[in-house]
Motif scaffolding. Structure first.
Motif, short mmCIF file in Angstrom:
data_model
loop_
_atom_site.label_atom_id
_atom_site.label_comp_id
_atom_site.label_asym_id
_atom_site.label_seq_id
_atom_site.Cartn_x
_atom_site.Cartn_y
_atom_site.Cartn_z
N ARG A 1 0.02 1.53 -6.98
CA ARG A 1 1.18 1.02 -6.25
C ARG A 1 2.15 0.42 -7.26
NH1 ARG A 1 -0.81 3.64 -2.94
NH2 ARG A 1 -1.46 3.14 -0.82
N TRP A 2 3.45 0.63 -7.05
CA TRP A 2 4.45 0.09 -7.95
C TRP A 2 4.82 -1.32 -7.54
CZ3 TRP A 2 6.23 2.36 -12.37
CH2 TRP A 2 5.90 3.70 -12.55
N ILE A 3 4.99 -2.18 -8.54
CA ILE A 3 5.51 -3.53 -8.33
C ILE A 3 6.99 -3.47 -8.65
CG2 ILE A 3 5.38 -5.94 -9.03
CD1 ILE A 3 2.49 -5.47 -9.84
N GLY A 4 7.81 -3.64 -7.63
CA GLY A 4 9.24 -3.35 -7.76
C GLY A 4 9.95 -4.11 -8.86
N LYS A 5 9.79 -5.44 -8.89
CA LYS A 5 10.59 -6.24 -9.82
C LYS A 5 10.19 -6.04 -11.27
CE LYS A 5 7.75 -10.44 -9.65
NZ LYS A 5 7.75 -11.90 -9.39
N SER A 6 8.95 -5.67 -11.53
CA SER A 6 8.47 -5.55 -12.90
C SER A 6 8.47 -4.11 -13.41
CB SER A 6 7.05 -6.11 -13.01
OG SER A 6 6.15 -5.32 -12.25
N GLY A 7 8.54 -3.14 -12.50
CA GLY A 7 8.49 -1.75 -12.91
C GLY A 7 7.14 -1.32 -13.43
N THR A 8 6.09 -2.02 -13.02
CA THR A 8 4.74 -1.69 -13.43
C THR A 8 3.93 -1.21 -12.22
OG1 THR A 8 4.09 -4.01 -13.17
CG2 THR A 8 4.72 -3.27 -15.38
N PHE B 1 -5.59 -0.85 0.03
CA PHE B 1 -4.82 -2.08 -0.17
C PHE B 1 -3.36 -1.73 -0.40
CE2 PHE B 1 -5.66 -0.84 -4.54
CZ PHE B 1 -4.48 -1.18 -5.19
N ASP B 2 -2.51 -2.76 -0.36
CA ASP B 2 -1.11 -2.61 -0.72
C ASP B 2 -0.67 -3.89 -1.39
OD1 ASP B 2 1.27 -1.29 -1.00
OD2 ASP B 2 1.93 -1.57 1.06
N VAL B 3 0.43 -3.82 -2.15
CA VAL B 3 0.95 -4.96 -2.87
C VAL B 3 2.28 -5.36 -2.26
CG1 VAL B 3 2.06 -3.48 -4.61
CG2 VAL B 3 1.55 -5.88 -5.15
N SER B 4 2.54 -6.66 -2.16
CA SER B 4 3.78 -7.15 -1.56
C SER B 4 4.97 -6.76 -2.43
CB SER B 4 3.72 -8.67 -1.40
OG SER B 4 3.58 -9.31 -2.66
N PRO B 5 6.16 -6.69 -1.83
CA PRO B 5 7.34 -6.27 -2.61
C PRO B 5 7.61 -7.12 -3.84
CG PRO B 5 7.81 -6.19 -0.26
CD PRO B 5 6.47 -6.83 -0.40
N ASP B 6 7.25 -8.42 -3.81
CA ASP B 6 7.49 -9.26 -4.98
C ASP B 6 6.36 -9.18 -6.00
OD1 ASP B 6 5.44 -10.65 -3.79
OD2 ASP B 6 6.58 -12.49 -3.45
N GLY B 7 5.29 -8.41 -5.69
CA GLY B 7 4.22 -8.21 -6.63
C GLY B 7 3.20 -9.31 -6.72
N ASP C 1 -3.85 -13.70 -3.72
CA ASP C 1 -2.76 -14.10 -4.58
C ASP C 1 -3.12 -13.72 -6.02
OD1 ASP C 1 -0.87 -15.43 -6.16
OD2 ASP C 1 -0.74 -17.12 -4.77
N LEU C 2 -2.37 -12.77 -6.58
CA LEU C 2 -2.66 -12.30 -7.94
C LEU C 2 -2.41 -13.37 -9.00
CD1 LEU C 2 -1.08 -8.73 -7.71
CD2 LEU C 2 -3.50 -9.22 -8.11
N GLU C 3 -1.59 -14.36 -8.67
CA GLU C 3 -1.27 -15.39 -9.65
C GLU C 3 -2.31 -16.51 -9.68
OE1 GLU C 3 1.10 -15.01 -11.80
OE2 GLU C 3 1.76 -13.14 -10.86
N THR C 4 -2.77 -16.93 -8.51
CA THR C 4 -3.67 -18.09 -8.43
C THR C 4 -5.10 -17.73 -8.09
OG1 THR C 4 -3.30 -18.48 -6.07
CG2 THR C 4 -1.70 -19.44 -7.61
N GLY C 5 -5.34 -16.51 -7.58
CA GLY C 5 -6.68 -16.12 -7.16
C GLY C 5 -7.03 -16.58 -5.76
#
Length: 279
Positions: free
Chosen positions: A188-195, A230-236, A257-261
């Protein structure tokens, strides 16, 4: 907290839409009226996919309980109005994983004629064309196409055979070059990061973020039990995943939450599967 839209394919129940309100600080997750609204009938157990504008939804519609390997790619509005029947079972042995491109001009999908290649068909109607053809002498194929938000790249998964993943590949649609990425599935692409983010089962199971050149940005440990769309939110930041809480536990949706777990199980989501974020 801002409400976000999830689309959930739930087997014979069809496809429903739930507007989920997340209050992360208090770890509260609720849904409007305590339930999801079924907007599309039919039989679908695979993740649907929204167009970038959020106006159209594409999914594989299996005609009945015996039609698990066939199916039709449909495009509909959120209210369920038929927009177009994109690809029928008679054209392929099987169709899978439809995704809109950036301009909503094409839908990419895996088209099976013995073994799958990556195809695309115009949203306006017309014949499908092959984008990435499998090796006719090989054994395996390509699945799970994911066009990038900037329109330049196409990520997809290469299989060595019916079950073993060779790895994610990223095709540059401008130069025609293809980068080899790590072994993972469901890119899945993370829009803001291009990854790209996908799931890896080997070594340390978890989500892996990958650059368009195939190199790894980071890995985030997360154990899944069984096949877990699964899917990833637009903000990644958020992953929505359908999984078992443990090896023998019930299946439900979990926000991660990918940032905090932080993990937030959605209590109302028993037996829901194949989620997708709405833009």
């Amino acid at each position: 907290a801002e409400p976000v839209m999830l689309t959930i394919a739930g087997g014979v129940a069809g496809i429903g839409v739930a507007r989920v309100l997340m209050k992360v600080m208090s770890t509260e997750v609720s849904v409007n009226n305590g339930s999801a609204l079924q907007v599309l009938g039919g039989r679908s157990t695979e993740p649907p996919s929204w167009s970038p504008s959020g106006a159209l939804l594409t999914f594989v519609d299996h005609g009945g309980p015996d039609d698990i390997y066939g199916g039709r790619i449909r495009i509909r509005t959120e209210s369920g109005t038929e927009h177009r029947l994109l690809a029928e079972q008679d054209e392929y042995d099987m169709v899978d994983a439809p995704r809109f491109d950036r301009d909503e001009a094409w839908v990419y999908f895996a088209g099976f004629t013995s073994w799958p290649s990556i195809m695309r068909a115009p949203v306006s109607g017309g014949l499908a064309e092959t984008v990435v053809a499998r090796d006719p002498e090989g054994y395996g194929g390509f699945y799970e196409p994911a066009p990038s938000p900037n329109g330049r790249y196409l990520a997809y998964v290469a299989y060595a055979n019916c079950c073993d993943v060779n790895g994610v590949r990223i095709r540059d649609l401008v130069t025609g070059q293809t980068a080899q990425g790590p072994v993972l599935w469901n890119p899945r692409w993370i829009g803001k990061s291009g990854t790209i983010i996908g799931y890896r089962e080997l070594d340390t199971p978890g989500f892996v973020e990958v650059r368009p050149d195939g190199s790894i940005v980071r890995g985030v440990p997360f154990a899944l039990f069984g096949a877990s769309p699964f899917d990833v939110s637009p903000d990644g930041r958020w992953i929505i995943v359908s999984t078992n809480l443990d090896t023998f536990g019930p299946r439900q949706l979990i926000l991660f939450d990918l940032e905090t777990g932080l993990r937030l199980p959605l209590g109302y989501s028993a037996d829901m599967g194949a989620p997708a974020w709405k833009p």
